[in-house]
Motif scaffolding. Structure first.
Motif, PDB file in Angstrom:
ATOM      1  N   UNK A  55       5.006   3.710  29.725  1.00 16.61           N
ATOM      2  CA  UNK A  55       5.547   3.968  31.168  1.00 16.61           C
ATOM      3  C   UNK A  55       4.327   3.487  31.885  1.00 16.61           C
ATOM      4  N   UNK A  56       3.240   2.901  31.182  1.00 14.04           N
ATOM      5  CA  UNK A  56       2.012   2.453  32.036  1.00 14.04           C
ATOM      6  C   UNK A  56       2.367   0.973  32.219  1.00 14.04           C
ATOM      7  N   UNK A  57       3.159   0.347  31.405  1.00 14.78           N
ATOM      8  CA  UNK A  57       3.503  -1.142  31.570  1.00 14.78           C
ATOM      9  C   UNK A  57       5.017  -1.503  31.974  1.00 14.78           C
ATOM     10  N   UNK A  58       5.777  -0.526  31.651  1.00 13.70           N
ATOM     11  CA  UNK A  58       7.169  -0.861  32.278  1.00 13.70           C
ATOM     12  C   UNK A  58       7.388   0.058  33.424  1.00 13.70           C
ATOM     13  N   UNK A  59       7.711  -0.627  34.603  1.00 13.20           N
ATOM     14  CA  UNK A  59       7.927  -0.027  35.850  1.00 13.20           C
ATOM     15  C   UNK A  59       9.500  -0.121  36.296  1.00 13.20           C
ATOM     16  N   UNK A  60       9.972   1.191  36.667  1.00 13.05           N
ATOM     17  CA  UNK A  60      11.453   1.134  36.820  1.00 13.05           C
ATOM     18  C   UNK A  60      11.612   1.082  38.272  1.00 13.05           C
ATOM     19  N   UNK A  61      12.679   0.386  38.939  1.00 13.59           N
ATOM     20  CA  UNK A  61      12.773   0.198  40.415  1.00 13.59           C
ATOM     21  C   UNK A  61      14.387   0.747  40.441  1.00 13.59           C
ATOM     22  N   UNK A  62      14.544   1.763  41.062  1.00 13.83           N
ATOM     23  CA  UNK A  62      16.148   2.249  41.113  1.00 13.83           C
ATOM     24  C   UNK A  62      16.648   1.868  42.525  1.00 13.83           C
ATOM     25  N   UNK A  63      17.743   1.513  42.598  1.00 19.75           N
ATOM     26  CA  UNK A  63      18.003   1.403  44.008  1.00 19.75           C
ATOM     27  C   UNK A  63      19.433   1.850  44.216  1.00 19.75           C
ATOM     28  N   UNK A  64      19.759   2.766  45.318  1.00 21.69           N
ATOM     29  CA  UNK A  64      21.216   3.369  45.334  1.00 21.69           C
ATOM     30  C   UNK A  64      22.239   2.225  45.765  1.00 21.69           C
ATOM     31  N   UNK A  65      23.463   2.481  45.547  1.00 23.21           N
ATOM     32  CA  UNK A  65      24.646   1.722  45.792  1.00 23.21           C
ATOM     33  C   UNK A  65      25.603   2.276  46.460  1.00 23.21           C
ATOM     34  N   UNK A  66      26.271   1.741  47.432  1.00 25.64           N
ATOM     35  CA  UNK A  66      27.365   2.543  48.299  1.00 25.64           C
ATOM     36  C   UNK A  66      28.205   3.693  47.241  1.00 25.64           C
ATOM     37  N   UNK A  67      28.701   4.657  48.053  1.00 30.25           N
ATOM     38  CA  UNK A  67      29.492   5.283  47.047  1.00 30.25           C
ATOM     39  C   UNK A  67      30.976   4.730  46.578  1.00 30.25           C
ATOM     40  N   UNK A  68      31.340   5.209  45.504  1.00 28.41           N
ATOM     41  CA  UNK A  68      32.687   4.546  45.084  1.00 28.41           C
ATOM     42  C   UNK A  68      33.346   5.411  44.215  1.00 28.41           C
ATOM     43  N   UNK A  69      34.737   5.316  44.076  1.00 29.20           N
ATOM     44  CA  UNK A  69      35.430   6.157  43.323  1.00 29.20           C
ATOM     45  C   UNK A  69      36.099   5.239  42.192  1.00 29.20           C
ATOM     46  N   UNK A  70      35.854   5.910  41.032  1.00 29.88           N
ATOM     47  CA  UNK A  70      36.474   5.285  39.715  1.00 29.88           C
ATOM     48  C   UNK A  70      37.484   5.795  39.175  1.00 29.88           C
ATOM     49  N   UNK A  71      38.714   5.138  39.059  1.00 35.49           N
ATOM     50  CA  UNK A  71      39.930   5.564  38.416  1.00 35.49           C
ATOM     51  C   UNK A  71      39.652   6.296  37.127  1.00 35.49           C
ATOM     52  N   UNK A  72      40.807   6.974  36.513  1.00 32.70           N
ATOM     53  CA  UNK A  72      40.605   7.514  35.292  1.00 32.70           C
ATOM     54  C   UNK A  72      40.632   6.253  34.300  1.00 32.70           C
ATOM     55  N   UNK A  73      40.221   6.302  33.238  1.00 33.97           N
ATOM     56  CA  UNK A  73      40.364   5.338  32.188  1.00 33.97           C
ATOM     57  C   UNK A  73      41.906   5.194  31.670  1.00 33.97           C
ATOM     58  N   UNK A  74      42.416   4.154  31.308  1.00 28.53           N
ATOM     59  CA  UNK A  74      43.637   3.891  30.853  1.00 28.53           C
ATOM     60  C   UNK A  74      43.444   3.477  29.588  1.00 28.53           C
ATOM     61  N   UNK A  75      43.937   3.984  28.456  1.00 27.88           N
ATOM     62  CA  UNK A  75      43.446   3.578  26.933  1.00 27.88           C
ATOM     63  C   UNK A  75      44.604   2.590  26.693  1.00 27.88           C
ATOM     64  N   UNK A  76      45.567   2.082  27.243  1.00 27.28           N
ATOM     65  CA  UNK A  76      46.551   0.991  27.070  1.00 27.28           C
ATOM     66  C   UNK A  76      46.032  -0.310  27.566  1.00 27.28           C
ATOM     67  N   UNK A  77      44.945  -0.316  28.267  1.00 28.00           N
ATOM     68  CA  UNK A  77      44.154  -1.320  28.750  1.00 28.00           C
ATOM     69  C   UNK A  77      43.030  -1.991  27.742  1.00 28.00           C
ATOM     70  N   UNK A  78      43.225  -3.416  27.595  1.00 28.09           N
ATOM     71  CA  UNK A  78      41.989  -3.617  26.663  1.00 28.09           C
ATOM     72  C   UNK A  78      40.608  -3.699  27.110  1.00 28.09           C
ATOM     73  N   UNK A  79      40.727  -3.934  28.644  1.00 22.84           N
ATOM     74  CA  UNK A  79      39.527  -3.966  29.365  1.00 22.84           C
ATOM     75  C   UNK A  79      39.206  -2.748  30.212  1.00 22.84           C
ATOM     76  N   UNK A  80      38.285  -1.968  30.044  1.00 26.68           N
ATOM     77  CA  UNK A  80      37.685  -0.926  30.864  1.00 26.68           C
ATOM     78  C   UNK A  80      37.835  -1.141  32.545  1.00 26.68           C
ATOM     79  N   UNK A  81      39.079  -1.216  33.034  1.00 21.71           N
ATOM     80  CA  UNK A  81      39.088  -1.461  34.324  1.00 21.71           C
ATOM     81  C   UNK A  81      38.577  -0.495  35.369  1.00 21.71           C
ATOM     82  N   UNK A  82      38.619   0.798  34.981  1.00 25.49           N
ATOM     83  CA  UNK A  82      37.879   2.074  35.603  1.00 25.49           C
ATOM     84  C   UNK A  82      36.625   1.553  35.836  1.00 25.49           C
ATOM     85  N   UNK A  83      35.868   0.738  35.305  1.00 22.79           N
ATOM     86  CA  UNK A  83      34.518   0.468  35.413  1.00 22.79           C
ATOM     87  C   UNK A  83      34.327  -0.622  36.631  1.00 22.79           C
ATOM     88  N   UNK A  84      35.348  -1.132  37.206  1.00 19.67           N
ATOM     89  CA  UNK A  84      35.423  -2.358  37.978  1.00 19.67           C
ATOM     90  C   UNK A  84      34.616  -1.685  39.344  1.00 19.67           C
TER      91      UNK A  84
END
Length: 259
Positions: A55-84
């Motif tokens: 913690x003395x050498x690695x400093x974390x900088x956290x930034x907020x992003x605008x609120x967003x809504x993620x859809x439910x995961x769809x197991x039939x999709x090969x790509x996790x589109x709910x993370x878009x």
């Protein structure tokens, strides 16, 4: 140094490990990402507690992003589109990340920025900071990076036709929205970076790193294989044993994790 990871754990974890490695050389590292991902990093890696040496050498900088809504995961999709939505929200980091790097540059001789290849849009203004340089970190294999660049450039030179036939199709692997996000990163790439880092080894992927270097598929830059980046674990090697019941590839990875 400033680390700018992409907001997905398979990408983010690799730059966490690189940050820890660099910190062993007594070089301060500033790790930059969203508030949510900083919290998850701290929960996953207990040595980043406020009382740890890291913690003395690695400093974390956290930034907020605008609120967003993620859809439910769809197991039939090969790509996790709910993370878009979370992926798209990372674009809002462009201004705060630039301001942080500019602030750091005023108090040090040189700022080295290592950023995920999917964060080119976010760091594109860094080139305007005179004492800051950028390096692209490729979290995928050199093999994948080469073939992708080779295809984008309309196959500029011949390769092993046998290997080309064995490559599986990427059709359906990515959603149209994610492809648009990737294209945005490609547009933002202006060639100002010093070179590219790969979480790989020349012993494993030397052929494709040499392709990239010789043909300069990604521009006239330098390439470094700095991997595999794995979590360092302190163990007594004299008592470490590898199970013979595991596949030989897994036994090899077991041994690597203890080096």
């Amino acid at each position: 140094m400033v680390m700018v990871p992409f907001v997905a754990h398979g990408h983010l974890n690799q730059l966490v490990h690189l940050s820890r490695l660099i910190s062993t050389y007594k070089i301060p590292v500033h790790f930059v990402t969203t508030t949510t991902h900083i919290r998850q990093v701290r929960s996953r890696f207990q040595d980043f507690s406020s009382h740890s040496a890291a913690s003395n050498l690695i400093h974390f900088h956290e930034f907020r992003t605008p609120p967003f809504t993620s859809p439910q995961p769809n197991p039939s999709n090969r790509f996790p589109a709910h993370l878009q939505p979370a992926i798209d929200s990372s674009l809002h980091l462009r201004r705060p990340v630039t301001e942080l790097i500019r602030s750091l540059s005023s108090t040090t001789k040189r700022v080295v920025v290592v950023h995920d290849s999917l964060m080119l849009y976010v760091v594109q203004n860094v080139k305007s900071i005179p004492n800051a340089v950028t390096y692209i970190f490729d979290p995928v294999s050199a093999f994948d990076t080469f073939w992708g660049a080779w295809e984008r450039r309309s196959r500029p030179f011949p390769v092993d036709p046998g290997m080309l036939k064995r490559l599986p199709s990427s059709d359906g692997c990515f959603s149209p929205e994610f492809i648009d996000f990737v294209n945005l990163q490609i547009i933002a790439q202006d060639g100002s970076h010093v070179g590219e880092l790969f979480d790989s080894s020349r012993v494993i992927e030397g052929e494709y790193l040499e392709y990239l270097e010789r043909e300069q598929i990604n521009g006239k830059k330098k390439f470094w294989a700095i991997g595999p980046l794995i979590n360092h674990v302190d163990v007594d090697k004299s008592t470490f044993k590898v199970s013979n019941n595991r596949h030989k590839c897994l036994q090899w990875l077991d041994m690597l994790s203890q080096l």
